[in-house]
Design a protein around this motif. Structure first.
Motif, PDB file in Angstrom:
ATOM      1  N   LYS A 158       0.690  -1.106  -0.045  1.00  0.00           N
ATOM      2  CA  LYS A 158       0.202   0.025   0.183  1.00  0.00           C
ATOM      3  C   LYS A 158       0.910   1.315  -0.025  1.00  0.00           C
ATOM      4  N   ASN A 159       2.076   1.086   0.567  1.00  0.00           N
ATOM      5  CA  ASN A 159       2.875   2.424   0.308  1.00  0.00           C
ATOM      6  C   ASN A 159       3.857   2.620  -0.738  1.00  0.00           C
ATOM      7  N   LEU A 160       3.567   1.676  -1.739  1.00  0.00           N
ATOM      8  CA  LEU A 160       4.313   1.880  -2.831  1.00  0.00           C
ATOM      9  C   LEU A 160       3.605   2.783  -4.095  1.00  0.00           C
ATOM     10  N   ASN A 161       3.722   4.006  -3.953  1.00  0.00           N
ATOM     11  CA  ASN A 161       3.125   4.889  -4.833  1.00  0.00           C
ATOM     12  C   ASN A 161       3.395   5.049  -6.093  1.00  0.00           C
ATOM     13  N   ASN A 162       4.430   4.598  -6.386  1.00  0.00           N
ATOM     14  CA  ASN A 162       5.190   4.687  -7.977  1.00  0.00           C
ATOM     15  C   ASN A 162       5.147   3.524  -8.641  1.00  0.00           C
ATOM     16  N   ILE A 163       4.454   2.478  -8.093  1.00  0.00           N
ATOM     17  CA  ILE A 163       4.195   1.037  -8.934  1.00  0.00           C
ATOM     18  C   ILE A 163       2.671   0.936  -8.997  1.00  0.00           C
ATOM     19  N   LYS A 164       2.220   0.110  -9.872  1.00  0.00           N
ATOM     20  CA  LYS A 164       1.001  -0.189 -10.045  1.00  0.00           C
ATOM     21  C   LYS A 164       0.852  -1.778 -10.786  1.00  0.00           C
ATOM     22  N   VAL A 165       0.489  -2.708  -9.586  1.00  0.00           N
ATOM     23  CA  VAL A 165       0.338  -3.896 -10.142  1.00  0.00           C
ATOM     24  C   VAL A 165      -0.871  -4.122 -11.115  1.00  0.00           C
ATOM     25  N   VAL A 166      -0.822  -4.348 -12.366  1.00  0.00           N
ATOM     26  CA  VAL A 166      -1.731  -4.300 -13.199  1.00  0.00           C
ATOM     27  C   VAL A 166      -2.227  -5.695 -13.753  1.00  0.00           C
ATOM     28  N   GLY A 167      -1.539  -6.623 -13.326  1.00  0.00           N
ATOM     29  CA  GLY A 167      -2.046  -7.870 -13.912  1.00  0.00           C
ATOM     30  C   GLY A 167      -0.973  -9.099 -13.568  1.00  0.00           C
ATOM     31  N   LEU A 168      -1.219 -10.414 -13.776  1.00  0.00           N
ATOM     32  CA  LEU A 168      -0.349 -11.568 -13.635  1.00  0.00           C
ATOM     33  C   LEU A 168       0.245 -12.014 -15.089  1.00  0.00           C
ATOM     34  N   MET A 169       1.170 -12.853 -14.651  1.00  0.00           N
ATOM     35  CA  MET A 169       1.860 -13.465 -15.865  1.00  0.00           C
ATOM     36  C   MET A 169       2.331 -14.802 -15.479  1.00  0.00           C
ATOM     37  N   GLY A 170       2.462 -15.651 -16.349  1.00  0.00           N
ATOM     38  CA  GLY A 170       2.938 -17.026 -16.087  1.00  0.00           C
ATOM     39  C   GLY A 170       3.733 -17.840 -17.426  1.00  0.00           C
ATOM     40  N   MET A 171       4.396 -18.772 -17.207  1.00  0.00           N
ATOM     41  CA  MET A 171       4.997 -19.642 -18.464  1.00  0.00           C
ATOM     42  C   MET A 171       4.745 -20.954 -18.372  1.00  0.00           C
ATOM     43  N   SER A 172       4.211 -21.394 -19.224  1.00  0.00           N
ATOM     44  CA  SER A 172       3.847 -22.873 -19.161  1.00  0.00           C
ATOM     45  C   SER A 172       5.175 -23.820 -19.143  1.00  0.00           C
ATOM     46  N   THR A 173       4.730 -25.114 -18.872  1.00  0.00           N
ATOM     47  CA  THR A 173       5.927 -26.130 -19.214  1.00  0.00           C
ATOM     48  C   THR A 173       6.066 -26.200 -20.547  1.00  0.00           C
ATOM     49  N   PHE A 174       7.563 -26.197 -20.881  1.00  0.00           N
ATOM     50  CA  PHE A 174       7.991 -26.631 -22.296  1.00  0.00           C
ATOM     51  C   PHE A 174       7.694 -27.864 -22.592  1.00  0.00           C
ATOM     52  N   THR A 175       6.565 -28.215 -23.217  1.00  0.00           N
ATOM     53  CA  THR A 175       6.036 -29.808 -23.401  1.00  0.00           C
ATOM     54  C   THR A 175       5.435 -29.475 -24.718  1.00  0.00           C
ATOM     55  N   ASP A 176       5.196 -30.852 -25.327  1.00  0.00           N
ATOM     56  CA  ASP A 176       4.322 -30.738 -26.512  1.00  0.00           C
ATOM     57  C   ASP A 176       2.884 -31.295 -25.943  1.00  0.00           C
ATOM     58  N   ASN A 177       2.595 -31.445 -24.584  1.00  0.00           N
ATOM     59  CA  ASN A 177       1.456 -32.330 -23.890  1.00  0.00           C
ATOM     60  C   ASN A 177       0.640 -30.910 -23.731  1.00  0.00           C
ATOM     61  N   GLN A 178      -0.382 -30.915 -24.795  1.00  0.00           N
ATOM     62  CA  GLN A 178      -1.018 -29.614 -24.915  1.00  0.00           C
ATOM     63  C   GLN A 178      -2.229 -29.538 -23.742  1.00  0.00           C
ATOM     64  N   ALA A 179      -2.716 -30.908 -23.028  1.00  0.00           N
ATOM     65  CA  ALA A 179      -3.592 -30.900 -21.923  1.00  0.00           C
ATOM     66  C   ALA A 179      -2.915 -30.393 -20.944  1.00  0.00           C
ATOM     67  N   GLN A 180      -1.529 -30.658 -20.844  1.00  0.00           N
ATOM     68  CA  GLN A 180      -0.689 -30.191 -19.527  1.00  0.00           C
ATOM     69  C   GLN A 180      -0.681 -28.601 -19.608  1.00  0.00           C
ATOM     70  N   VAL A 181      -0.523 -28.185 -20.619  1.00  0.00           N
ATOM     71  CA  VAL A 181      -0.213 -26.525 -20.956  1.00  0.00           C
ATOM     72  C   VAL A 181      -1.725 -26.102 -20.435  1.00  0.00           C
ATOM     73  N   LYS A 182      -2.422 -26.669 -21.025  1.00  0.00           N
ATOM     74  CA  LYS A 182      -3.962 -25.932 -21.043  1.00  0.00           C
ATOM     75  C   LYS A 182      -4.355 -25.944 -19.456  1.00  0.00           C
ATOM     76  N   LYS A 183      -4.169 -26.902 -18.643  1.00  0.00           N
ATOM     77  CA  LYS A 183      -4.423 -27.024 -17.328  1.00  0.00           C
ATOM     78  C   LYS A 183      -3.666 -25.738 -16.627  1.00  0.00           C
ATOM     79  N   GLU A 184      -2.384 -25.660 -16.981  1.00  0.00           N
ATOM     80  CA  GLU A 184      -1.404 -24.846 -16.240  1.00  0.00           C
ATOM     81  C   GLU A 184      -2.007 -23.427 -16.577  1.00  0.00           C
ATOM     82  N   PHE A 185      -2.590 -22.929 -18.090  1.00  0.00           N
ATOM     83  CA  PHE A 185      -3.020 -21.817 -18.164  1.00  0.00           C
ATOM     84  C   PHE A 185      -4.377 -21.630 -17.445  1.00  0.00           C
ATOM     85  N   GLN A 186      -5.115 -22.685 -17.500  1.00  0.00           N
ATOM     86  CA  GLN A 186      -6.631 -22.616 -16.707  1.00  0.00           C
ATOM     87  C   GLN A 186      -6.303 -22.244 -15.197  1.00  0.00           C
TER      88      GLN A 186
END
Length: 219
Positions: free
Chosen positions: A140-168
């Motif tokens: 609350k005391n940090l007046n010169n930043i704004k947290v505007v969202g989240l980011m993430g990186m999925s596992t490096f894999t060909d398994n689309q079901a796993q990547v989808k689960k991570e994104f979800q």
């Protein structure tokens, strides 16, 4: 296909609410200018020195995103101009960004990185750590930043079901915390998806994709 053709194709597949970050690390300024001339304005760099070198060589209306792992002692070099810092994974780093933003009389937007992959090498917060940061009095005391969202990186894999689960999983965390609005926290951006999985990421709710090799060719 040229950089221009690649960009035009990718943009034709993106919904209007999705921001395209052209990941230009290790690419020469001439490639960035070709993308700029084709209408791209948002560029993402992974290395502080490379970002600092390229920034003055491109037009002033470029929006620079730092998307690599940022060390606290390097924040000062990009604080004068960076638009968005992806991948913030500690309160300590937020405090340093705030300090350097204050020195430059700016408010710097940040994304908190959530650990969603099954690989040990990826950085990021778990949900407990995210909750601790977002509910902390220190934030609350940090007046010169704004947290505007989240980011993430999925596992490096060909398994689309796993990547989808991570994104979800990341989308579920995002939805849980986006109602938490304070002076310097308003989660609107969900940055997930790269060249190999951005379409899946968008299906799972991404509003920002980071695409490099599909635009500029492989490194």
């Amino acid at each position: 296909m040229s950089i221009t053709q690649n960009l035009q194709y990718i943009k034709s597949t993106l919904p209007e609410h999705v921001t395209l970050v052209a990941v230009s690390k290790t690419k020469p300024v001439s490639d960035l200018m070709e993308a700029y001339d084709a209408g791209q304005r948002v560029f993402g760099e992974n290395y502080v020195q490379e970002l600092v070198d390229k920034q003055p060589q491109l037009p002033n209306d470029v929006e620079w995103h730092f998307i690599g792992h940022l060390q606290s002692n390097k924040v000062k070099y990009i604080a004068p101009f960076v638009s968005l810092i992806h991948g913030v994974d500690s309160l300590k780093l937020l405090q340093e960004i705030n300090k350097q933003a204050l020195k430059n009389n700016r408010v710097i937007d940040c994304l908190l990185q959530i650990y969603i992959a099954e690989e040990e090498s990826k950085f990021g917060l778990d949900e407990k750590e995210l909750n601790e940061i977002l509910s902390s009095d220190e934030l609350k005391n940090l007046n010169n930043i704004k947290v505007v969202g989240l980011m993430g990186m999925s596992t490096f894999t060909d398994n689309q079901a796993q990547v989808k689960k991570e994104f979800q999983n990341l989308k579920a965390v995002f939805d849980k915390y986006k109602t938490l609005k304070t002076e310097n926290c308003d989660l609107k951006t969900l940055s997930m998806g790269m060249s190999g999985d951005y379409e899946l990421a968008i299906d799972c709710g991404s509003t920002m994709v980071r695409i490099g090799s599909s635009i500029f060719g492989s490194r």
